[in-house]
Design a protein around this motif. Sequence first.
Motif, PDB file in Angstrom:
ATOM      1  N   MET A  80       0.590  -1.059   0.038  1.00 57.88           N
ATOM      2  CA  MET A  80      -0.032   0.210   0.147  1.00 57.88           C
ATOM      3  C   MET A  80       0.901   1.265   0.026  1.00 57.88           C
ATOM      4  O   MET A  80       0.098   2.193  -0.756  1.00 57.88           O
ATOM      5  CB  MET A  80      -1.112  -0.376   0.903  1.00 57.88           C
ATOM      6  CG  MET A  80      -1.994  -0.815   1.522  1.00 57.88           C
ATOM      7  SD  MET A  80      -3.114  -1.218   3.003  1.00 57.88           S
ATOM      8  CE  MET A  80      -3.775   0.618   2.893  1.00 57.88           C
ATOM      9  N   ALA A  81       1.983   0.952   0.798  1.00 58.89           N
ATOM     10  CA  ALA A  81       2.650   2.365   0.780  1.00 58.89           C
ATOM     11  C   ALA A  81       3.834   2.840  -0.383  1.00 58.89           C
ATOM     12  O   ALA A  81       3.816   3.524  -1.274  1.00 58.89           O
ATOM     13  CB  ALA A  81       3.763   1.965   2.314  1.00 58.89           C
ATOM     14  N   ILE A  82       3.980   1.698  -0.892  1.00 60.19           N
ATOM     15  CA  ILE A  82       4.774   1.934  -2.659  1.00 60.19           C
ATOM     16  C   ILE A  82       3.849   1.877  -3.405  1.00 60.19           C
ATOM     17  O   ILE A  82       3.541   3.676  -3.895  1.00 60.19           O
ATOM     18  CB  ILE A  82       5.164   0.266  -2.686  1.00 60.19           C
ATOM     19  CG1 ILE A  82       6.427   0.798  -2.113  1.00 60.19           C
ATOM     20  CG2 ILE A  82       6.220   0.994  -3.989  1.00 60.19           C
ATOM     21  CD1 ILE A  82       7.133  -1.001  -2.135  1.00 60.19           C
ATOM     22  N   GLY A  83       2.656   1.145  -3.261  1.00 60.40           N
ATOM     23  CA  GLY A  83       1.306   1.760  -4.887  1.00 60.40           C
ATOM     24  C   GLY A  83       1.042   3.340  -4.786  1.00 60.40           C
ATOM     25  O   GLY A  83       0.713   3.601  -5.494  1.00 60.40           O
ATOM     26  N   LEU A  84       0.616   3.709  -3.203  1.00 66.38           N
ATOM     27  CA  LEU A  84       0.188   5.189  -3.020  1.00 66.38           C
ATOM     28  C   LEU A  84       1.428   6.162  -3.354  1.00 66.38           C
ATOM     29  O   LEU A  84       0.910   6.973  -3.966  1.00 66.38           O
ATOM     30  CB  LEU A  84       0.089   5.515  -1.520  1.00 66.38           C
ATOM     31  CG  LEU A  84      -0.583   6.752  -1.160  1.00 66.38           C
ATOM     32  CD1 LEU A  84      -2.008   7.314  -1.666  1.00 66.38           C
ATOM     33  CD2 LEU A  84      -0.597   7.042   0.578  1.00 66.38           C
ATOM     34  N   GLY A 145      -5.467   2.480  -7.920  1.00 66.18           N
ATOM     35  CA  GLY A 145      -6.845   3.100  -7.112  1.00 66.18           C
ATOM     36  C   GLY A 145      -6.650   4.322  -7.541  1.00 66.18           C
ATOM     37  O   GLY A 145      -7.073   5.430  -7.094  1.00 66.18           O
ATOM     38  N   THR A 146      -4.972   4.573  -7.144  1.00 63.98           N
ATOM     39  CA  THR A 146      -4.773   6.117  -6.756  1.00 63.98           C
ATOM     40  C   THR A 146      -4.378   6.766  -7.492  1.00 63.98           C
ATOM     41  O   THR A 146      -4.534   8.215  -7.343  1.00 63.98           O
ATOM     42  CB  THR A 146      -3.053   6.072  -5.755  1.00 63.98           C
ATOM     43  OG1 THR A 146      -3.197   5.136  -4.682  1.00 63.98           O
ATOM     44  CG2 THR A 146      -2.214   7.571  -5.348  1.00 63.98           C
ATOM     45  N   ARG A 147      -4.589   6.395  -8.394  1.00 66.11           N
ATOM     46  CA  ARG A 147      -4.105   6.936  -9.786  1.00 66.11           C
ATOM     47  C   ARG A 147      -5.944   7.554 -10.736  1.00 66.11           C
ATOM     48  O   ARG A 147      -6.454   8.481 -10.871  1.00 66.11           O
ATOM     49  CB  ARG A 147      -3.850   6.491 -10.884  1.00 66.11           C
ATOM     50  CG  ARG A 147      -2.425   6.553 -11.142  1.00 66.11           C
ATOM     51  CD  ARG A 147      -2.158   5.730 -12.784  1.00 66.11           C
ATOM     52  NE  ARG A 147      -1.063   5.726 -12.715  1.00 66.11           N
ATOM     53  CZ  ARG A 147      -0.550   4.305 -13.613  1.00 66.11           C
ATOM     54  NH1 ARG A 147      -0.759   3.277 -13.681  1.00 66.11           N
ATOM     55  NH2 ARG A 147       1.671   4.522 -13.761  1.00 66.11           N
ATOM     56  N   ALA A 148      -6.926   7.107  -9.499  1.00 62.84           N
ATOM     57  CA  ALA A 148      -8.347   6.784 -10.295  1.00 62.84           C
ATOM     58  C   ALA A 148      -8.928   8.428  -8.738  1.00 62.84           C
ATOM     59  O   ALA A 148     -10.176   8.779  -8.702  1.00 62.84           O
ATOM     60  CB  ALA A 148      -8.931   5.906  -9.982  1.00 62.84           C
ATOM     61  N   LEU A 149      -8.053   8.569  -7.808  1.00 65.82           N
ATOM     62  CA  LEU A 149      -8.516   8.987  -7.271  1.00 65.82           C
ATOM     63  C   LEU A 149      -9.556  10.565  -7.565  1.00 65.82           C
ATOM     64  O   LEU A 149      -8.596  11.111  -8.443  1.00 65.82           O
ATOM     65  CB  LEU A 149      -7.346   9.654  -5.843  1.00 65.82           C
ATOM     66  CG  LEU A 149      -7.199   8.936  -4.931  1.00 65.82           C
ATOM     67  CD1 LEU A 149      -5.733   9.464  -4.023  1.00 65.82           C
ATOM     68  CD2 LEU A 149      -7.819   8.165  -3.706  1.00 65.82           C
ATOM     69  N   LEU A 173      -7.424   7.395   2.002  1.00 62.16           N
ATOM     70  CA  LEU A 173      -8.312   6.620   2.207  1.00 62.16           C
ATOM     71  C   LEU A 173      -9.441   5.577   1.870  1.00 62.16           C
ATOM     72  O   LEU A 173      -9.360   5.122   2.026  1.00 62.16           O
ATOM     73  CB  LEU A 173      -7.559   5.731   3.430  1.00 62.16           C
ATOM     74  CG  LEU A 173      -5.997   5.878   4.071  1.00 62.16           C
ATOM     75  CD1 LEU A 173      -6.044   6.330   5.631  1.00 62.16           C
ATOM     76  CD2 LEU A 173      -5.532   5.255   3.297  1.00 62.16           C
ATOM     77  N   PRO A 174     -10.376   6.380   2.382  1.00 63.67           N
ATOM     78  CA  PRO A 174     -11.682   6.416   2.325  1.00 63.67           C
ATOM     79  C   PRO A 174     -11.811   5.931   0.171  1.00 63.67           C
ATOM     80  O   PRO A 174     -12.960   5.309   0.151  1.00 63.67           O
ATOM     81  CB  PRO A 174     -12.491   7.709   2.471  1.00 63.67           C
ATOM     82  CG  PRO A 174     -11.833   8.081   3.255  1.00 63.67           C
ATOM     83  CD  PRO A 174     -10.247   8.122   3.128  1.00 63.67           C
ATOM     84  N   GLN A 175     -11.074   7.216  -0.520  1.00 68.70           N
ATOM     85  CA  GLN A 175     -11.864   6.891  -1.872  1.00 68.70           C
ATOM     86  C   GLN A 175     -10.592   5.261  -1.769  1.00 68.70           C
ATOM     87  O   GLN A 175     -11.067   4.075  -3.333  1.00 68.70           O
ATOM     88  CB  GLN A 175     -11.364   7.855  -2.756  1.00 68.70           C
ATOM     89  CG  GLN A 175     -11.685   8.885  -2.104  1.00 68.70           C
ATOM     90  CD  GLN A 175     -11.116  10.468  -3.327  1.00 68.70           C
ATOM     91  OE1 GLN A 175     -11.044   9.838  -4.883  1.00 68.70           O
ATOM     92  NE2 GLN A 175     -10.443  10.954  -2.516  1.00 68.70           N
ATOM     93  N   LEU A 176      -9.551   4.945  -1.610  1.00 70.93           N
ATOM     94  CA  LEU A 176      -9.055   3.735  -1.663  1.00 70.93           C
ATOM     95  C   LEU A 176      -9.465   2.300  -1.146  1.00 70.93           C
ATOM     96  O   LEU A 176      -9.115   1.507  -1.502  1.00 70.93           O
ATOM     97  CB  LEU A 176      -7.592   4.269  -1.241  1.00 70.93           C
ATOM     98  CG  LEU A 176      -6.455   4.854  -2.295  1.00 70.93           C
ATOM     99  CD1 LEU A 176      -5.197   4.350  -1.727  1.00 70.93           C
ATOM    100  CD2 LEU A 176      -6.709   3.902  -2.816  1.00 70.93           C
ATOM    101  N   GLY A 177     -10.644   2.985  -0.733  1.00 70.31           N
ATOM    102  CA  GLY A 177     -11.503   1.527  -0.028  1.00 70.31           C
ATOM    103  C   GLY A 177     -11.293   0.449  -0.642  1.00 70.31           C
ATOM    104  O   GLY A 177     -11.345  -1.180   0.173  1.00 70.31           O
TER     105      GLY A 177
END
Length: 255
Positions: A80-84, A145-149, A173-177
């Motif tokens: 999660m840390a690297i992906g974010l 998911g981060t790119r779609a924020l 985090l709520p959007q990445l849920g």
Amino acid sequence: MTLAADTRGSVFVATLSILGMIAAWSLLAVIAADPTELPGPWRVLPLAASEIASGELPGHLAVTLRRVALAFVVAMTIGMAIGLLMGRSRTTDRWLDPWLIVFLNLPALVTIVLCYLWIGLNEVAAVTAVAINKIPTVVVTIREGTRALDRQLDDMALVFRMSRSARLRHIILPQLGPYIASAGRSGISLIWKIVLVVEFLGRSDGIGFKIHLYFQLFDVGLVLAYALSFVVVMLAIEGALLRPWEARATKWRRA
């Protein structure tokens, strides 16, 4: 249709599906007519009950579940840390993307063997090997998911001068849920399979070790007893924890 009725319908269909699998297994066992090659449920279940009564199966099951839990926590945290980070920074994504591709295509068997050779035949090597195999898939899911924020929410956070921690907790985090839930659900199914391989190759306890032992003895019945007992536990975890978690994380999409 109400939620309760939909849940009951899903449970009913799942139960019928499982009964169908047991019926197919029984039919194949009758056709094979060789209990040393394919024992039926009526032979495997007493073997599993005997192993449970002796304490062997619960003990080895607990060891395997501990390894699964440790590897899952490590893989999800690092992934999660690297992906974010990759999703938020194009520069970081360019630098780390080749690494990601390499680890995505690195066979699990190679990773396991190298960890055992470099670290030793111990718990650290076992958990590390499993986590390394899972981290790349978590990274890919969280990065997408981060790119779609929603960038507008980022702008709002800047206008209200939200701190980084508050922005992470209330905006990101709520959007990445849903993505986190998806990575977790797919991750647990991959992790427990790799854990069994890790135990098969280099541990002296766990479900994988017992499968290896009875494989050497050509005891198909006990191989199936241990394998199916673990599958049942993982199905219970899937139904009781992971599916409700995923449903809760994606609830806002259906609102």
